[in-house]
Write a protein that holds these residues in place. Structure first.
Motif, mmCIF file in Angstrom:
data_model
loop_
_atom_site.group_PDB
_atom_site.id
_atom_site.type_symbol
_atom_site.label_atom_id
_atom_site.label_comp_id
_atom_site.label_asym_id
_atom_site.label_seq_id
_atom_site.Cartn_x
_atom_site.Cartn_y
_atom_site.Cartn_z
ATOM 1 N N ILE A 89 68.976 10.426 31.401
ATOM 2 C CA ILE A 89 68.043 11.505 31.658
ATOM 3 C C ILE A 89 68.468 11.974 33.344
ATOM 4 C CG2 ILE A 89 65.674 10.603 32.363
ATOM 5 C CD1 ILE A 89 64.578 13.174 31.177
ATOM 6 N N HIS A 97 70.321 17.310 29.293
ATOM 7 C CA HIS A 97 69.244 16.902 29.873
ATOM 8 C C HIS A 97 67.832 17.422 28.947
ATOM 9 C CE1 HIS A 97 65.871 17.692 32.717
ATOM 10 N NE2 HIS A 97 65.922 16.320 32.882
ATOM 11 N N ARG A 101 64.809 14.658 27.461
ATOM 12 C CA ARG A 101 63.438 14.871 28.036
ATOM 13 C C ARG A 101 62.423 14.990 27.068
ATOM 14 N NH1 ARG A 101 61.508 15.740 33.463
ATOM 15 N NH2 ARG A 101 59.688 16.858 33.187
ATOM 16 N N GLY A 260 61.019 3.936 37.425
ATOM 17 C CA GLY A 260 59.507 3.562 37.629
ATOM 18 C C GLY A 260 59.068 2.371 38.516
ATOM 19 N N THR A 263 59.667 2.606 42.760
ATOM 20 C CA THR A 263 58.871 3.776 43.592
ATOM 21 C C THR A 263 57.358 3.398 43.310
ATOM 22 O OG1 THR A 263 58.878 4.497 41.202
ATOM 23 C CG2 THR A 263 60.191 5.617 42.659
ATOM 24 N N VAL A 310 57.083 8.289 48.685
ATOM 25 C CA VAL A 310 58.066 7.292 48.544
ATOM 26 C C VAL A 310 59.482 7.893 48.404
ATOM 27 C CG1 VAL A 310 57.536 7.021 45.830
ATOM 28 C CG2 VAL A 310 58.710 5.146 47.105
ATOM 29 N N ALA A 315 64.956 15.380 43.772
ATOM 30 C CA ALA A 315 66.474 15.436 43.600
ATOM 31 C C ALA A 315 67.038 16.705 44.023
ATOM 32 C CB ALA A 315 66.577 15.162 42.090
ATOM 33 N N ARG A 317 69.212 19.842 44.227
ATOM 34 C CA ARG A 317 69.687 20.569 43.076
ATOM 35 C C ARG A 317 70.901 21.336 43.471
ATOM 36 N NH1 ARG A 317 64.666 18.492 41.962
ATOM 37 N NH2 ARG A 317 63.501 19.515 40.142
ATOM 38 N N PRO A 373 54.724 15.092 45.222
ATOM 39 C CA PRO A 373 55.312 13.687 45.077
ATOM 40 C C PRO A 373 56.187 13.365 44.090
ATOM 41 C CG PRO A 373 52.918 13.394 44.744
ATOM 42 C CD PRO A 373 53.348 15.130 44.995
ATOM 43 N N GLY A 375 57.861 15.827 42.294
ATOM 44 C CA GLY A 375 59.075 16.803 42.280
ATOM 45 C C GLY A 375 58.302 17.838 41.276
ATOM 46 N N GLY A 376 59.159 18.795 40.547
ATOM 47 C CA GLY A 376 58.442 19.778 39.640
ATOM 48 C C GLY A 376 59.537 20.312 38.832
ATOM 49 N N ARG A 379 62.612 19.002 35.907
ATOM 50 C CA ARG A 379 62.978 17.588 36.504
ATOM 51 C C ARG A 379 61.808 16.666 36.930
ATOM 52 N NH1 ARG A 379 68.526 17.374 35.369
ATOM 53 N NH2 ARG A 379 68.313 15.182 35.837
ATOM 54 N N CYS A 381 58.944 14.242 37.380
ATOM 55 C CA CYS A 381 58.743 12.995 37.227
ATOM 56 C C CYS A 381 58.221 12.708 35.847
ATOM 57 C CB CYS A 381 58.041 12.277 38.096
ATOM 58 S SG CYS A 381 57.761 10.520 37.645
HETATM 59 C C1 HEM Z 1 54.557 6.442 42.391
HETATM 60 C C2 HEM Z 1 55.410 6.483 41.261
HETATM 61 C C3 HEM Z 1 56.546 7.447 41.217
HETATM 62 C C4 HEM Z 1 56.996 8.665 42.104
HETATM 63 C C5 HEM Z 1 56.478 8.917 43.605
HETATM 64 C C6 HEM Z 1 57.946 9.289 41.394
HETATM 65 C C7 HEM Z 1 58.740 10.188 41.882
HETATM 66 C C8 HEM Z 1 59.628 10.890 41.138
HETATM 67 C C9 HEM Z 1 60.351 12.239 41.576
HETATM 68 C C10 HEM Z 1 60.151 12.764 43.005
HETATM 69 C C11 HEM Z 1 61.307 12.395 40.807
HETATM 70 C C12 HEM Z 1 62.408 13.598 40.874
HETATM 71 C C13 HEM Z 1 61.775 14.892 40.495
HETATM 72 C C14 HEM Z 1 62.481 16.160 40.760
HETATM 73 O O1 HEM Z 1 63.567 16.192 41.152
HETATM 74 O O2 HEM Z 1 61.718 17.349 40.364
HETATM 75 C C15 HEM Z 1 61.258 11.447 39.615
HETATM 76 C C16 HEM Z 1 62.002 11.628 38.300
HETATM 77 C C17 HEM Z 1 61.732 10.641 37.427
HETATM 78 N N1 HEM Z 1 60.979 9.772 37.350
HETATM 79 FE FE1 HEM Z 1 59.437 9.287 38.676
HETATM 80 N N2 HEM Z 1 58.366 8.373 40.222
HETATM 81 C C18 HEM Z 1 57.413 7.540 39.923
HETATM 82 C C19 HEM Z 1 57.169 6.865 39.004
HETATM 83 C C20 HEM Z 1 57.855 6.763 37.706
HETATM 84 C C21 HEM Z 1 57.797 5.928 36.955
HETATM 85 C C22 HEM Z 1 56.450 4.757 36.565
HETATM 86 C C23 HEM Z 1 58.541 6.186 35.570
HETATM 87 C C24 HEM Z 1 58.812 5.847 34.193
HETATM 88 C C25 HEM Z 1 58.340 4.692 33.917
HETATM 89 C C26 HEM Z 1 59.293 7.302 36.336
HETATM 90 C C27 HEM Z 1 60.529 7.851 35.589
HETATM 91 C C28 HEM Z 1 61.140 9.249 36.027
HETATM 92 C C29 HEM Z 1 62.000 9.815 35.286
HETATM 93 C C30 HEM Z 1 62.702 9.259 33.910
HETATM 94 C C31 HEM Z 1 62.856 10.838 36.131
HETATM 95 C C32 HEM Z 1 63.625 11.773 35.749
HETATM 96 C C33 HEM Z 1 63.458 13.138 35.325
HETATM 97 C C34 HEM Z 1 64.317 14.265 35.106
HETATM 98 O O3 HEM Z 1 65.385 14.103 35.648
HETATM 99 O O4 HEM Z 1 64.130 15.126 34.209
HETATM 100 N N3 HEM Z 1 58.872 7.713 37.601
HETATM 101 N N4 HEM Z 1 60.244 10.779 39.919
#
Ligand code: HEM
Length: 444
Positions: A89, A97, A101, A260, A263, A310, A315, A317, A373, A375-376, A379, A381
């Motif tokens: 993803i 994508h 999702r 996951g 982070t 963190v 991401a 764009r 934190p 994103g939004g 995309r 998280c």
């Molecule tokens: C405190 C912990 C975490 C933080 C601060 C965090 C933060 C983020 C951020 C900033 C993004 C990018 C969003 C964007 O660009 O709009 C993201 C994407 C993502 N995160 Fe996390 N994350 C955390 C934990 C996790 C965990 C625990 C998982 C899964 C087990 C996870 C799975 C994902 C996935 C799959 C994406 C991609 C989503 C997409 O591209 O559609 N994250 N995360």
């Protein structure tokens, strides 16, 4: 006039210098650029199209809600391809994508997460019970091993045993390659033996894929009711009714691990780095944990994610079709970037932005475009509710068992970049002392 000259102002230093500053001192560099150029500015880094950093909530909203065929965040993550695979993803854009999702999101819904509470609590408590007490220790390595264990059990659905032990070792090695993408570039290997070789990486990946394939196979035949994420993904269906393929499952499991594990471990480390330096907040939190409440705990987690995000940026764009944001037109060939750190440290949004004050979230709910934190937009998280659940459980497990004090001279731990995350410079050093009093149980 070239496209680059139409972009908002930014540092005029050579790309190599800007890249060095962004890599080695990202937070002070962002602060300096904002002081000089304002809330929107352009960084020019080596090897990528310019990054237009945006921190006005109305611009951030436009970045997060732009149509998928105009902005492509997936392209920037391609360095992760060898680890996460082509179906991840993280790497896809537009229709492909959204397809992934839709398959992943139901597994991360609030009620599904609640079903994992017991498993995550048991894992966290047993890890914390093994931590060293009475001497200064960096908490970050403990948090890394804890969040790895949580993912193996709650996402991969592994039970204690040989397969879990084998996969733990293999995945840790895969992640070491992932954290050092340089190691995957053949030219970089010639620089010496500092980085493991591509052949090593391929061997580890083959073994890992084999283990994951065997796990998926076994689980397809297992008809017991389970709450882990893999079980949910095995039930997920494409729009034409077909299940996810083994390759899709493999790539998304690796993605969830990569996205996951580090982070959440880092954010938990920052929570303790902040709390031990803010004894009043720590005291309030411990009293609440002992009483079985969770209001201040939620506020503390939100404030930690605000004060020490963190990921400093969402991401980037990539603009693939001309688009207007904040009254300015952006041509293809640049990136628009929601700057998480700068939004969170804007005095127009958060009075006294550098103070660690969980109370601000007792008074106000976090805003969609002012607390970012995770994103939004499309995309955002996928694992946000999983991360919040896990953080709450771990904070409670630690504070109920241990008294936590600063482990060094009490000075702030500087931000240090580790791959794309920003971690506490000394690994969140603390001294833990076992507590004797048994706290009240967590709320049901
Ligand atoms: C405190 C912990 C975490 C933080 C601060 C965090 C933060 C983020 C951020 C900033 C993004 C990018 C969003 C964007 O660009 O709009 C993201 C994407 C993502 N995160 Fe996390 N994350 C955390 C934990 C996790 C965990 C625990 C998982 C899964 C087990 C996870 C799975 C994902 C996935 C799959 C994406 C991609 C989503 C997409 O591209 O559609 N994250 N995360």
């Amino acid at each position: 006039m070239g496209a680059a000259s139409e972009l908002p102002k930014g540092p005029g230093a050579p790309r190599v210098w800007q890249s060095l500053a962004w890599q080695t001192r990202p937070i002070p560099y962002l602060e300096r650029c904002r002081a000089r150029y304002g809330k929107t500015f352009t960084l020019r880094l080596l090897g990528v199209d310019p990054f237009v950093m945006m921190s006005r909530p109305e611009d951030v909203k436009e970045v997060f809600t732009a149509p998928p065929e105009v902005l492509h965040p997936g392209e920037g993550a391609s360095i992760l391809l060898p680890v996460v695979g082509p179906n991840s993803i993280l790497l896809l854009d537009e229709e492909r994508h959204m397809t992934q999702r839709k398959l992943l999101l139901p597994a991360f819904h609030g009620e599904k997460m609640e079903a994992l509470r017991g498993l995550v609590t048991e894992t966290a408590e047993s890890e914390v019970d093994g931590w060293t007490t009475g001497a200064p220790v960096p908490l970050h390595p403990y948090m890394q091993s804890l969040t790895m264990e949580v993912i193996l059990r709650a996402v991969f659905g592994l039970e204690k045993g040989e397969r879990l032990d084998r996969l733990r070792g293999l995945l840790a090695r895969m992640l070491r390659f992932g954290m050092s993408p340089l190691s995957l570039i053949p030219q970089a290997q010639r620089l010496g033996r500092l980085h493991p070789t591509l052949a090593d990486f391929q061997r580890v990946r083959e073994q890992t894929d084999e283990e994951i394939r065997a796990l998926i196979d076994e689980r397809r035949r297992d008809d017991r009711d389970r709450d882990d994420v893999l079980s949910m993904l095995l039930l997920a269906r494409h729009e034409d009714g077909s299940p996810m393929s083994d390759l899709e499952l493999r790539d998304e499991l690796m993605t969830l691990l990569v996205a996951g594990h580090e982070t959440t471990a880092t954010e938990l480390s920052w929570a303790f780095e902040r709390l031990v330096r803010n004894p009043a907040s720590l005291g309030t939190l411990v009293s609440e944990v002992d009483a079985g409440g969770d209001e201040y705990l939620t506020a503390t987690i939100r404030e930690t994610l605000r004060r020490r995000p963190v990921l400093a940026i969402a991401a980037p764009r990539r603009v693939v079709a001309e688009t207007a944001i904040g009254g300015r037109t952006y041509p293809p060939g640049c990136h628009v970037v929601a700057n998480i750190y700068l939004v969170h440290h804007d005095p127009d949004i958060y009075p006294e932005p550098y103070a660690f004050r969980p109370e601000r979230f007792l008074e106000n709910e976090p805003g969609t475009y002012t607390w970012i934190p995770f994103g939004g937009g499309r995309r955002r998280c996928v694992g946000a509710s999983f991360a919040l659940l896990e953080m709450g459980i771990v904070l409670r497990a630690v504070l109920a068992r241990m008294e936590v004090r600063p482990g060094g001279d009490g000075a702030l731990e500087a931000h240090r970049r580790r791959s794309i995350t920003v971690v506490p410079g000394k690994g969140a050093k603390a001294i833990l002392t076992a507590r004797s009093k048994k706290p009240a149980p967590a709320p049901a």
